[in-house]
Design a protein around this motif. Structure first.
Motif, PDB file in Angstrom:
ATOM      1  N   ILE A 171       5.553   1.049   4.862  1.00 48.43           N
ATOM      2  CA  ILE A 171       5.642   1.871   3.657  1.00 48.43           C
ATOM      3  C   ILE A 171       6.248   1.050   2.518  1.00 48.43           C
ATOM      4  O   ILE A 171       5.779   1.127   1.372  1.00 48.43           O
ATOM      5  CB  ILE A 171       6.472   3.142   3.929  1.00 48.43           C
ATOM      6  CG1 ILE A 171       5.682   4.105   4.813  1.00 48.43           C
ATOM      7  CG2 ILE A 171       6.853   3.836   2.625  1.00 48.43           C
ATOM      8  CD1 ILE A 171       6.465   5.308   5.265  1.00 48.43           C
ATOM      9  N   GLY A 172       7.260   0.252   2.822  1.00 52.88           N
ATOM     10  CA  GLY A 172       7.846  -0.602   1.796  1.00 52.88           C
ATOM     11  C   GLY A 172       6.845  -1.603   1.255  1.00 52.88           C
ATOM     12  O   GLY A 172       6.763  -1.832   0.044  1.00 52.88           O
ATOM     13  N   LEU A 173       6.064  -2.194   2.151  1.00 47.54           N
ATOM     14  CA  LEU A 173       5.048  -3.157   1.722  1.00 47.54           C
ATOM     15  C   LEU A 173       3.989  -2.476   0.856  1.00 47.54           C
ATOM     16  O   LEU A 173       3.614  -2.994  -0.210  1.00 47.54           O
ATOM     17  CB  LEU A 173       4.393  -3.805   2.942  1.00 47.54           C
ATOM     18  CG  LEU A 173       3.274  -4.791   2.651  1.00 47.54           C
ATOM     19  CD1 LEU A 173       3.827  -6.016   1.936  1.00 47.54           C
ATOM     20  CD2 LEU A 173       2.570  -5.185   3.931  1.00 47.54           C
ATOM     21  N   LEU A 174       3.523  -1.316   1.286  1.00 48.28           N
ATOM     22  CA  LEU A 174       2.520  -0.594   0.503  1.00 48.28           C
ATOM     23  C   LEU A 174       3.078  -0.152  -0.848  1.00 48.28           C
ATOM     24  O   LEU A 174       2.351  -0.128  -1.846  1.00 48.28           O
ATOM     25  CB  LEU A 174       2.004   0.608   1.294  1.00 48.28           C
ATOM     26  CG  LEU A 174       1.164   0.271   2.522  1.00 48.28           C
ATOM     27  CD1 LEU A 174       0.828   1.534   3.301  1.00 48.28           C
ATOM     28  CD2 LEU A 174      -0.096  -0.467   2.121  1.00 48.28           C
ATOM     29  N   TRP A 175       4.353   0.193  -0.897  1.00 42.55           N
ATOM     30  CA  TRP A 175       4.994   0.593  -2.147  1.00 42.55           C
ATOM     31  C   TRP A 175       4.963  -0.561  -3.156  1.00 42.55           C
ATOM     32  O   TRP A 175       4.591  -0.381  -4.309  1.00 42.55           O
ATOM     33  CB  TRP A 175       6.435   1.011  -1.868  1.00 42.55           C
ATOM     34  CG  TRP A 175       7.098   1.770  -2.970  1.00 42.55           C
ATOM     35  CD1 TRP A 175       7.525   1.272  -4.162  1.00 42.55           C
ATOM     36  CD2 TRP A 175       7.398   3.159  -2.990  1.00 42.55           C
ATOM     37  NE1 TRP A 175       8.104   2.255  -4.909  1.00 42.55           N
ATOM     38  CE2 TRP A 175       8.039   3.425  -4.222  1.00 42.55           C
ATOM     39  CE3 TRP A 175       7.217   4.186  -2.087  1.00 42.55           C
ATOM     40  CZ2 TRP A 175       8.481   4.694  -4.564  1.00 42.55           C
ATOM     41  CZ3 TRP A 175       7.670   5.441  -2.433  1.00 42.55           C
ATOM     42  CH2 TRP A 175       8.280   5.697  -3.650  1.00 42.55           C
ATOM     43  N   VAL A 176       5.337  -1.744  -2.699  1.00 42.48           N
ATOM     44  CA  VAL A 176       5.363  -2.911  -3.583  1.00 42.48           C
ATOM     45  C   VAL A 176       3.949  -3.303  -3.993  1.00 42.48           C
ATOM     46  O   VAL A 176       3.694  -3.608  -5.170  1.00 42.48           O
ATOM     47  CB  VAL A 176       6.098  -4.085  -2.897  1.00 42.48           C
ATOM     48  CG1 VAL A 176       5.955  -5.364  -3.693  1.00 42.48           C
ATOM     49  CG2 VAL A 176       7.565  -3.750  -2.700  1.00 42.48           C
ATOM     50  N   VAL A 177       3.014  -3.284  -3.058  1.00 38.76           N
ATOM     51  CA  VAL A 177       1.624  -3.642  -3.378  1.00 38.76           C
ATOM     52  C   VAL A 177       1.038  -2.647  -4.372  1.00 38.76           C
ATOM     53  O   VAL A 177       0.356  -3.042  -5.331  1.00 38.76           O
ATOM     54  CB  VAL A 177       0.781  -3.722  -2.081  1.00 38.76           C
ATOM     55  CG1 VAL A 177      -0.697  -3.806  -2.386  1.00 38.76           C
ATOM     56  CG2 VAL A 177       1.223  -4.910  -1.243  1.00 38.76           C
ATOM     57  N   ALA A 178       1.299  -1.358  -4.180  1.00 34.94           N
ATOM     58  CA  ALA A 178       0.787  -0.344  -5.111  1.00 34.94           C
ATOM     59  C   ALA A 178       1.369  -0.551  -6.505  1.00 34.94           C
ATOM     60  O   ALA A 178       0.666  -0.399  -7.512  1.00 34.94           O
ATOM     61  CB  ALA A 178       1.125   1.052  -4.603  1.00 34.94           C
ATOM     62  N   PHE A 179       2.628  -0.919  -6.580  1.00 36.96           N
ATOM     63  CA  PHE A 179       3.259  -1.165  -7.882  1.00 36.96           C
ATOM     64  C   PHE A 179       2.586  -2.329  -8.607  1.00 36.96           C
ATOM     65  O   PHE A 179       2.294  -2.249  -9.796  1.00 36.96           O
ATOM     66  CB  PHE A 179       4.754  -1.448  -7.702  1.00 36.96           C
ATOM     67  CG  PHE A 179       5.454  -1.798  -8.972  1.00 36.96           C
ATOM     68  CD1 PHE A 179       5.749  -0.817  -9.906  1.00 36.96           C
ATOM     69  CD2 PHE A 179       5.805  -3.104  -9.246  1.00 36.96           C
ATOM     70  CE1 PHE A 179       6.399  -1.143 -11.089  1.00 36.96           C
ATOM     71  CE2 PHE A 179       6.459  -3.435 -10.425  1.00 36.96           C
ATOM     72  CZ  PHE A 179       6.748  -2.448 -11.353  1.00 36.96           C
TER      73      PHE A 179
END
Length: 83
Positions: free
Chosen positions: A40-48
């Motif tokens: 979830i942290g990785l997806l959060w940063v990638v989405a940003f």
């Protein structure tokens, strides 16, 4: 020439055990939560980065990176306690 006396050595006595020393395994939910937080942290940063700051929360701007890296850090810290 006189022969020297030999020193008598005390027999080895191991230290008393404080416990069995075997730690209990982690609960079954530990590994899935750990991996989920890191993803979830990785997806959060990638989405940003992919949306140029429009998502996940547009009003907090670069704090989105702090949230994403914080989630990944919590997941990583869980790996140190995993048995």
């Amino acid at each position: 020439m006189p022969e020297s006396k030999r020193r008598s050595k005390a027999t080895y006595t191991p230290p008393a055990e404080k416990g069995s020393g075997i730690k209990a395994p982690s609960p079954r939910w530990w590994a899935p939560v750990m991996v989920t937080l890191m993803l979830i942290g990785l997806l959060w940063v990638v989405a940003f980065y992919l949306t140029a700051g429009q998502y996940p929360i547009p009003d907090i701007h670069y704090w989105n990176l702090g949230i994403g890296f914080g989630l990944m850090l919590v997941g990583f810290m869980m790996t140190t306690r995993w048995r």
